[in-house]
Design a protein around this motif. Structure first.
Motif, short mmCIF file in Angstrom:
data_model
loop_
_atom_site.label_atom_id
_atom_site.label_comp_id
_atom_site.label_asym_id
_atom_site.label_seq_id
_atom_site.Cartn_x
_atom_site.Cartn_y
_atom_site.Cartn_z
N ILE A 95 -12.49 6.44 -3.97
CA ILE A 95 -13.45 6.59 -2.89
C ILE A 95 -12.91 7.57 -1.85
CG2 ILE A 95 -14.59 5.42 -0.95
CD1 ILE A 95 -14.73 2.91 -2.62
N LYS A 96 -13.77 8.48 -1.43
CA LYS A 96 -13.51 9.34 -0.27
C LYS A 96 -14.38 8.80 0.86
CE LYS A 96 -14.60 14.00 1.33
NZ LYS A 96 -15.18 15.29 0.93
N PRO A 97 -13.80 7.98 1.76
CA PRO A 97 -14.64 7.23 2.70
C PRO A 97 -15.29 8.07 3.79
CG PRO A 97 -12.31 6.80 3.10
CD PRO A 97 -12.38 7.62 1.86
N VAL A 98 -14.70 9.20 4.17
CA VAL A 98 -15.27 10.08 5.18
C VAL A 98 -14.98 11.52 4.78
CG1 VAL A 98 -15.12 8.43 7.10
CG2 VAL A 98 -13.18 9.91 6.60
N ASP A 99 -15.54 12.47 5.52
CA ASP A 99 -15.35 13.88 5.16
C ASP A 99 -14.77 14.70 6.30
OD1 ASP A 99 -17.56 13.77 6.78
OD2 ASP A 99 -18.83 15.04 5.52
N GLN A 106 -3.65 14.46 -4.70
CA GLN A 106 -4.30 15.76 -4.48
C GLN A 106 -5.61 15.55 -3.76
OE1 GLN A 106 -4.92 17.30 -8.41
NE2 GLN A 106 -6.78 16.12 -8.75
N PRO A 107 -6.17 16.59 -3.12
CA PRO A 107 -7.43 16.41 -2.39
C PRO A 107 -8.56 15.99 -3.31
CG PRO A 107 -6.33 18.47 -1.77
CD PRO A 107 -5.59 17.93 -2.95
N PHE A 108 -9.53 15.31 -2.72
CA PHE A 108 -10.73 14.89 -3.46
C PHE A 108 -11.54 16.14 -3.80
CE2 PHE A 108 -14.93 13.19 -4.14
CZ PHE A 108 -14.71 11.94 -4.69
N THR A 119 -6.96 14.16 6.68
CA THR A 119 -7.54 15.42 6.21
C THR A 119 -9.04 15.20 6.04
OG1 THR A 119 -7.39 14.94 3.83
CG2 THR A 119 -5.42 15.85 4.90
N ASP A 120 -9.75 16.27 5.63
CA ASP A 120 -11.19 16.10 5.39
C ASP A 120 -11.47 15.66 3.96
OD1 ASP A 120 -10.60 18.40 4.00
OD2 ASP A 120 -11.99 19.70 5.09
N SER A 121 -10.42 15.35 3.18
CA SER A 121 -10.60 14.85 1.82
C SER A 121 -9.71 13.63 1.57
CB SER A 121 -10.28 15.94 0.79
OG SER A 121 -11.19 17.01 0.89
N PRO A 122 -9.88 12.55 2.36
CA PRO A 122 -9.04 11.37 2.17
C PRO A 122 -9.43 10.60 0.91
CG PRO A 122 -10.72 10.93 3.79
CD PRO A 122 -10.85 12.38 3.43
N ILE A 123 -8.44 9.91 0.32
CA ILE A 123 -8.68 9.18 -0.92
C ILE A 123 -8.09 7.78 -0.82
CG2 ILE A 123 -8.02 8.99 -3.36
CD1 ILE A 123 -8.19 11.99 -3.56
N ILE A 124 -8.88 6.78 -1.24
CA ILE A 124 -8.35 5.45 -1.53
C ILE A 124 -8.79 5.11 -2.95
CG2 ILE A 124 -8.33 4.71 0.89
CD1 ILE A 124 -10.90 3.15 0.35
N TYR A 125 -8.01 4.25 -3.64
CA TYR A 125 -8.32 3.99 -5.05
C TYR A 125 -7.83 2.61 -5.45
CZ TYR A 125 -3.40 5.21 -5.87
OH TYR A 125 -2.03 5.26 -5.85
N ALA A 126 -8.40 2.11 -6.58
CA ALA A 126 -8.02 0.80 -7.12
C ALA A 126 -8.36 0.75 -8.59
CB ALA A 126 -8.75 -0.33 -6.37
N GLU A 127 -7.66 -0.11 -9.31
CA GLU A 127 -7.98 -0.34 -10.72
C GLU A 127 -9.29 -1.10 -10.84
OE1 GLU A 127 -6.21 0.49 -13.66
OE2 GLU A 127 -5.18 1.84 -12.25
N ARG A 128 -10.15 -0.69 -11.74
CA ARG A 128 -11.43 -1.36 -11.93
C ARG A 128 -11.23 -2.75 -12.50
NH1 ARG A 128 -13.90 -2.07 -16.44
NH2 ARG A 128 -13.00 -0.30 -17.55
N PRO A 129 -11.98 -3.76 -12.00
CA PRO A 129 -11.91 -5.10 -12.61
C PRO A 129 -12.43 -5.06 -14.04
CG PRO A 129 -12.96 -5.16 -10.45
CD PRO A 129 -12.85 -3.72 -10.82
N ALA A 130 -12.20 -6.15 -14.77
CA ALA A 130 -12.65 -6.23 -16.16
C ALA A 130 -14.16 -6.19 -16.23
CB ALA A 130 -12.11 -7.51 -16.79
N MET A 131 -14.71 -5.24 -17.00
CA MET A 131 -16.15 -5.11 -17.23
C MET A 131 -16.34 -4.63 -18.67
SD MET A 131 -17.30 -3.20 -13.65
CE MET A 131 -19.06 -3.42 -13.88
#
Length: 833
Positions: free
Chosen positions: A204-208, A163-165, A116-128
């Protein structure tokens, strides 16, 4: 030559490399510092008979001057996903959300495909540190299609990543990207602070666009604390809110001491600022302990803003020790000491050679202002015979000063033309040809000559081409980038905002020699001017129809760049069923109104000179970088040819009591301006300039009969009649003006103009010949009727090529990986999607 490594808020943006591969700036600084060490007490850049004119402290700073540096900050663990080392987790914790298929690591890269034009990838943030905030998300990516990417952070609980970005993110971050085979280093920064405690999940939405592949080599989260810790102390080229200065950066509790031979009646020209949110107090003292005398104690509470902090040194002439420190209880806070220069009040302008002897000997100017108006063709000025009164004030300047009737620019777009004006070199020699090229540090700019002579120097840039993007900050102590003046409501109309700033700056520097480069943008597209100039010649009732025509023709514009700019050619207008002459007439009406608006602001600047008593002490030069085509040869825009509507530009010199009221018919070149200003200032020109001083022409024209032609004047001592050459060089970048890959040269000599299309467009002749005097817009090609003239001018052009090729500077640097800020600016200007 380049002086400082460019930085943004004190940290490097990029290393501008020389041909040897070494960053040019620090090398110059080391040389200056080594010389200062040999001399003991610091010297000065400019010297008059009465002592130092200016002492730039950045030239004299040495790392060993710093004492009391804080201990290094405790190293925080880096929050990095490096996909070259996936370990046991096949994706290092990254998961596919909505619109992504095939997410996996292949050859050290996280790869996937958008559905789609709103792809999503995601991850848990490291400890900060959850009490810190996110400064940037940095990643290295390559994508097959698309023009933008986005990212953000969210609390993990309750987020729906199918859901879409964008899902419910705090202030999503966006940046343009370029599709292709090249990896890009991108840095996305939140527009407002993003607390890390609210960014438990990184999205992150890597492309549109749908159907695009993406490959990510690494992702890194940079905290605000980590970013501040990365800013080095010492000399840098630092920017706050896109105003850049030569700067000494220090960090509490550091202090640095300088022994300076303070001239009489002196003051310290200084601005201060910080990037920390905490209050930072700047302190300057003479002596220490019981003998300490505090000269400055200034607290800054607003970060990312320069504050003027001048210091009176009139009671402290002689050898003194100045102590610079940050008077704050916390360690490691940053202070920026911007453009610190000790100047003498009422110092005479430095003179290195006799001043304009051909004019009978004149006093050098206290100030020099070079006004470059973008996209202004001379035949749209009433001073040059235009029927509309587009620039009444410029007409007054022209009637009271030196007006050059036939000035030829060396290039027809800003990126290439401006370095020629600032270096007196043809484009083939300075080698700034394409969109991302940068001026070689081996060049000596007009600003550098003035700075080295002790002048205060400032530049106001209206497009990224005339600032640090092109290395044209060389020699300026202060640079206002175009992005510092984007809140005017009329982004292409910069004269009003910059005249406001320039007027204030002149008042602050009225007692010292100064050089100002004022680049105004008003005639450039979008042509529609602000009120009341929008209705001066254009009927407001026709605006809706014109915008509708633009919307319709944009659909058939073939070139992507021209489509984004809304610049159709004649054939495209006809294809859209629009009368080309009617369409262009409306844009010309707006164009003329924009010129009138610019003229009013130039009048206001000169009014300020008069009220300050500086008009007769200030040498003003007015020039344009190039013209604009309104389908005279089938196109709109500029940069695409070397025809007269693009190469014929105004040139005026104005200084009451010094520059006589003359009109000069000889053909001259824009590269002649630099040696002219230097001769009028009594400064020695650098070796290798390809232009020549116009002062002998000005002097000779005083005795020319009214309306006399160039041919009626006998040989002029000190002036050599030369061909004027314009270049349209081959470009490869899609952001350069079309047609790409073509190459043309125009040579004007003895009343003729030869156009050599060395790499012609399909169907174009190799040679075109025009009567330059009677046909200044090059409409009637007479090459077949004057074969002898074609051959003679071709031989002249061949000799010219030999000369400019032999004088080439080291190759300029092209950067494929532009910074995110530069990419964003290019998108706002229409150069990329």
């Amino acid at each position: 030559m380049s002086r400082l490594s460019p930085t943004n808020s004190g940290f490097p943006i990029r290393a501008y490399q020389s041909a040897s591969g070494r960053p040019p700036g620090p090398g110059r600084v080391v040389f200056a510092l080594g010389l200062a060490a040999l001399l003991g007490f610091v010297g000065c850049s400019g010297v008059s008979e009465n002592g130092a004119t200016a002492i730039p402290l950045v030239d004299l700073f040495r790392a060993e001057m710093i004492t009391g540096s804080p201990q290094g900050a405790s190293a925080a663990p880096e929050a990095v996903w490096n996909f070259a080392s996936p370990g046991a987790d096949p994706t290092l914790g990254w998961k596919a959300g909505s619109g992504v298929t095939g997410l996996r690591i292949v050859e050290g890269r996280l790869t996937g495909r958008s559905t789609t034009d709103s792809p999503i990838i995601y991850a848990e943030r490291p400890a900060m540190d959850p009490n810190d905030s996110l400064y940037s998300l940095d990643l290295r990516i390559r994508n097959s299609a698309g023009g933008n990417m986005s990212a953000g952070g969210a609390l993990t609980a309750g987020i729906n990543l199918n859901q879409p970005f964008p899902p419910p993110l705090g202030a999503p971050m966006n940046t343009p990207l370029r599709a292709g085979e090249t990896f890009q280093n991108l840095s996305l920064q939140p527009a407002t602070p993003m607390a890390l405690r609210t960014a438990e999940t990184i999205v992150i939405k890597p492309v549109d666009v749908a159907g695009a592949t993406f490959e990510i080599e690494s992702v890194r989260l940079v905290s605000q604390k980590e970013r501040l810790e990365s800013i080095p102390t010492g000399v840098s080229w630092s920017g706050l809110t896109e105003i850049y200065r030569e700067t000494v950066v220090s960090r509490s509790p550091e202090q640095f001491q300088m022994q300076v031979d303070v001239p009489s009646n002196a003051w310290l020209d200084l601005h201060v600022g910080t990037v920390d949110d905490q209050p930072v107090t700047f302190k300057i003292a003479i002596g220490s302990g019981e003998n300490e005398q505090v000269l400055l104690h200034r607290t800054v509470t607003t970060p990312h803003r320069w504050e003027a902090a001048p210091v009176d040194l009139s009671a402290h002439a002689g050898a003194k020790t100045l102590v610079f420190s940050l008077d704050v209880p916390s360690e490691r806070l940053l202070g920026y000491w911007g453009s610190p220069v000790i100047r003498r009040r009422n110092a005479s302008p430095p003179v290195q050679r006799p001043v304009a002897q051909a004019l009978g000997g004149v006093e050098p100017p206290r100030g020099v202002i070079l006004i470059m108006c973008d996209t202004l063709r001379k035949d749209h000025l009433n001073a040059y015979g235009y029927e509309r009164e587009t620039a009444p004030y410029l007409a007054t300047m022209a009637s009271e000063g030196a007006m050059f009737l036939d000035n030829v620019t060396q290039a027809t777009w800003t990126k290439v033309a401006t370095p020629s004006i600032m270096t007196s070199l043809y484009p083939s020699s300075h080698r700034v040809h394409d969109f991302a090229d940068r001026l070689s540090p081996a060049a000596t700019t007009l600003a550098e000559v003035y700075r080295q002579a002790g002048y205060a120097t400032v530049a106001y840039s209206s497009v990224l081409f005339t600032g640090k993007f092109s290395n044209l900050h060389q020699g300026f102590e202060e640079l206002h980038e175009s992005t510092s003046a984007t809140d005017t409501g009329h982004p292409a109309k910069t004269a009003r905002a910059y005249v406001d700033r320039a007027s204030e700056w002149i008042e602050q520097h009225k007692d010292t020699p100064f050089f100002m480069f004022l680049h105004v943008f008003d005639p450039h597209d979008p042509f529609e001017p602000r009120s009341p100039y929008d209705a001066l010649w254009a009927d407001p009732a026709n605006k809706a129809e014109h915008m509708k025509n633009l919307e319709n023709v944009r659909k058939v514009i073939e070139n992507p760049l021209m489509k984004r700019f809304g610049m159709p050619n004649r054939m495209e207008l006809e294809k859209a069923g629009i009368d080309p002459e009617h369409y262009v007439a409306h844009d010309k009406n707006w164009y003329d109104g924009s010129i009138r608006g610019m003229d009013a602001e130039i009048a206001r600047l000169l009014e300020r000179l008069r009220t300050l008593g500086l008009e007769q002490q200030t040498q003003v030069a007015f020039i344009s970088d190039h013209g604009e085509e309104f389908i005279e040869h089938g196109r709109m825009f500029h940069g695409q040819t070397v025809y007269g509507e693009l190469t014929g530009v105004p040139l005026m010199l104005y200084r009451p009591g010094t520059i006589p009221a003359v009109k000069i018919p000889e053909t001259v070149s824009s590269i002649d301006l630099m040696p002219t200003l230097l001769e009028l200032s009594g400064l020695t020109a650098p070796e290798g300039l390809q232009g020549q001083s116009l002062v002998p022409l000005i002097a000779a024209s005083r005795n020319r009969p009214e309306g006399g032609a160039a041919a009626e004047t006998p040989a002029i001592s000190g002036w050599e009649p030369r061909a004027a050459v314009s270049e349209k060089l081959k470009t490869a970048s899609l952001a350069g003006p079309p047609p790409l890959g073509t190459e043309s040269f125009g040579i004007v000599l003895d009343g003729w103009k030869l156009v050599h299309n060395r790499i012609p467009e399909p169907g174009a002749p190799e040679f075109e010949l025009y009567n330059h005097t009677e046909d200044p817009l090059n409409k009637i090609n007479v090459a077949s009727e004057h074969a002898d003239v074609v051959q003679r001018l071709k031989a002249e052009l061949d000799n010219w090529h030999t000369m400019v090729d032999a004088a080439q500077l080291p190759a300029s640097v092209s950067e494929e990986n532009l910074s995110p800020a530069e990419l964003e600016r290019l998108r706002s200007l229409g150069y990329i999607k």
